[in-house]
Design an enzyme around this catalytic site. Structure first.
Site, PDB file in Angstrom:
ATOM      1  N   TYR A   2      22.027  -4.892  10.173  1.00  0.00           N
ATOM      2  CA  TYR A   2      22.935  -3.797  10.337  1.00  0.00           C
ATOM      3  C   TYR A   2      21.966  -2.429  10.801  1.00  0.00           C
ATOM      4  O   TYR A   2      22.413  -1.633  11.380  1.00  0.00           O
ATOM      5  CB  TYR A   2      23.875  -3.669   9.378  1.00  0.00           C
ATOM      6  CG  TYR A   2      25.031  -4.952   9.343  1.00  0.00           C
ATOM      7  CD1 TYR A   2      25.312  -5.526  10.500  1.00  0.00           C
ATOM      8  CD2 TYR A   2      25.326  -5.247   8.224  1.00  0.00           C
ATOM      9  CE1 TYR A   2      26.166  -6.407  10.608  1.00  0.00           C
ATOM     10  CE2 TYR A   2      26.228  -6.138   7.930  1.00  0.00           C
ATOM     11  CZ  TYR A   2      26.659  -7.048   9.209  1.00  0.00           C
ATOM     12  OH  TYR A   2      27.552  -8.284   9.131  1.00  0.00           O
ATOM     13  N   TYR A  56      29.677 -19.363   2.749  1.00  0.00           N
ATOM     14  CA  TYR A  56      28.514 -18.526   2.781  1.00  0.00           C
ATOM     15  C   TYR A  56      28.202 -17.442   1.904  1.00  0.00           C
ATOM     16  O   TYR A  56      27.241 -17.363   1.342  1.00  0.00           O
ATOM     17  CB  TYR A  56      27.897 -17.958   4.107  1.00  0.00           C
ATOM     18  CG  TYR A  56      26.969 -17.172   4.355  1.00  0.00           C
ATOM     19  CD1 TYR A  56      25.555 -17.659   4.485  1.00  0.00           C
ATOM     20  CD2 TYR A  56      27.239 -15.911   4.498  1.00  0.00           C
ATOM     21  CE1 TYR A  56      24.591 -16.860   4.574  1.00  0.00           C
ATOM     22  CE2 TYR A  56      26.275 -15.058   4.651  1.00  0.00           C
ATOM     23  CZ  TYR A  56      24.769 -15.585   4.474  1.00  0.00           C
ATOM     24  OH  TYR A  56      23.759 -14.537   4.710  1.00  0.00           O
ATOM     25  N   GLU A  57      29.522 -16.537   1.678  1.00  0.00           N
ATOM     26  CA  GLU A  57      29.404 -15.486   0.659  1.00  0.00           C
ATOM     27  C   GLU A  57      29.831 -16.165  -0.783  1.00  0.00           C
ATOM     28  O   GLU A  57      29.989 -15.492  -1.486  1.00  0.00           O
ATOM     29  CB  GLU A  57      30.532 -14.783   1.110  1.00  0.00           C
ATOM     30  CG  GLU A  57      29.965 -13.985   2.416  1.00  0.00           C
ATOM     31  CD  GLU A  57      31.117 -13.090   2.939  1.00  0.00           C
ATOM     32  OE1 GLU A  57      32.061 -12.962   2.527  1.00  0.00           O
ATOM     33  OE2 GLU A  57      30.799 -12.014   3.726  1.00  0.00           O
ATOM     34  N   ASN A 101      23.178  -9.398   0.250  1.00  0.00           N
ATOM     35  CA  ASN A 101      22.968 -10.144   1.639  1.00  0.00           C
ATOM     36  C   ASN A 101      21.928  -9.247   2.410  1.00  0.00           C
ATOM     37  O   ASN A 101      22.353  -8.687   3.313  1.00  0.00           O
ATOM     38  CB  ASN A 101      24.435 -10.176   2.803  1.00  0.00           C
ATOM     39  CG  ASN A 101      24.393 -11.044   3.709  1.00  0.00           C
ATOM     40  OD1 ASN A 101      23.185 -11.430   4.291  1.00  0.00           O
ATOM     41  ND2 ASN A 101      25.452 -11.167   4.177  1.00  0.00           N
ATOM     42  N   GLY A 157      21.433 -13.470  19.308  1.00  0.00           N
ATOM     43  CA  GLY A 157      22.024 -12.200  19.743  1.00  0.00           C
ATOM     44  C   GLY A 157      23.753 -12.328  19.637  1.00  0.00           C
ATOM     45  O   GLY A 157      24.210 -11.204  20.105  1.00  0.00           O
ATOM     46  N   TYR A 214      30.870 -13.405  11.639  1.00  0.00           N
ATOM     47  CA  TYR A 214      30.463 -14.608  11.209  1.00  0.00           C
ATOM     48  C   TYR A 214      29.862 -15.177  12.521  1.00  0.00           C
ATOM     49  O   TYR A 214      30.624 -15.464  13.433  1.00  0.00           O
ATOM     50  CB  TYR A 214      31.230 -15.368  10.623  1.00  0.00           C
ATOM     51  CG  TYR A 214      30.795 -16.706  10.062  1.00  0.00           C
ATOM     52  CD1 TYR A 214      29.638 -16.939   9.162  1.00  0.00           C
ATOM     53  CD2 TYR A 214      30.989 -17.920  10.839  1.00  0.00           C
ATOM     54  CE1 TYR A 214      29.236 -18.254   8.813  1.00  0.00           C
ATOM     55  CE2 TYR A 214      30.637 -19.361  10.408  1.00  0.00           C
ATOM     56  CZ  TYR A 214      29.639 -19.243   9.466  1.00  0.00           C
ATOM     57  OH  TYR A 214      29.149 -20.369   9.143  1.00  0.00           O
ATOM     58  N   GLU A 267      36.696  -6.432   9.464  1.00  0.00           N
ATOM     59  CA  GLU A 267      37.053  -7.440   8.317  1.00  0.00           C
ATOM     60  C   GLU A 267      35.861  -8.297   8.192  1.00  0.00           C
ATOM     61  O   GLU A 267      35.243  -8.940   7.086  1.00  0.00           O
ATOM     62  CB  GLU A 267      38.440  -7.855   8.155  1.00  0.00           C
ATOM     63  CG  GLU A 267      38.936  -9.003   6.980  1.00  0.00           C
ATOM     64  CD  GLU A 267      38.841  -7.786   5.918  1.00  0.00           C
ATOM     65  OE1 GLU A 267      38.804  -8.527   4.458  1.00  0.00           O
ATOM     66  OE2 GLU A 267      38.966  -6.796   5.891  1.00  0.00           O
ATOM     67  N   GLY A 273      20.223 -15.842  15.545  1.00  0.00           N
ATOM     68  CA  GLY A 273      19.315 -15.585  16.053  1.00  0.00           C
ATOM     69  C   GLY A 273      18.965 -15.400  17.682  1.00  0.00           C
ATOM     70  O   GLY A 273      18.091 -15.130  18.452  1.00  0.00           O
TER      71      GLY A 273
END
Length: 161
Positions: free
Chosen positions: A132, A26-27, A125, A96, A87, A84, A94
């Site tokens: 966050y 994903y990253e 991101n 929670g 995911y 660290e 979506g």
């Protein structure tokens, strides 16, 4: 639908490594994953482990994780948690689960008298940054993350003072 957050168990190093690889993909950082299942097993479940992992389950299926370790603030004089990795598989976002993992870690901090929960997020991101911030996280734009690895680490270790 049943949500459960629990600690990773011995024998689940392969699952944790799968999540690490999914997060790295994903990253766009898959090329940086060097860890093996044995490395993860030793870090989480070996003698005197210093790495911890919470697994998010949805209806009994493991669908996300948080990997963390203790850090220390000399300013507060107390430990904290450094997250660290966080995911959740795309098919379960979506619901929670990411928030539930962060709540779990916040409770670990509060219950243990630790002073903070801290992590880094990639600057591109935007969805994660917005998420966050919605939880009260503050972006520390005045701090720059530093890292020394590979040959630079070896050179530094061999330096004389």
């Amino acid at each position: 639908m049943a949500l459960n957050i629990r600690r990773a168990r011995p024998g689940e190093a392969g699952l944790v490594l799968d999540f690490v690889r999914e997060l790295a993909a994903y990253e766009k950082l898959s090329h940086e994953v060097e860890a093996t299942e044995a490395d993860i097993a030793d870090a989480l479940f070996g003698h005197d482990p210093r790495l911890f992992c919470a697994i998010a389950e949805w209806n009994g299926e493991a669908v996300g994780f948080a990997v963390w370790f203790l850090n220390f603030s000399t300013f507060s004089g107390r430990h904290g948690v450094y997250l660290e990795d966080l995911y959740v598989r795309p098919s379960h976002r979506g619901k929670g689960l990411g928030k539930a993992l962060l709540v779990y870690l916040a409770k670990e901090c509060v219950d243990n008298g630790w002073s903070r929960l801290q992590w880094a997020v990639l600057d591109w991101n935007a969805p994660s940054i917005a998420f966050y911030k919605s939880l009260g996280a503050v972006m520390l734009d005045d701090w720059t993350l530093c890292r020394v690895t590979g040959p630079a680490l070896t050179r530094l270790a061999g330096s004389t003072s």
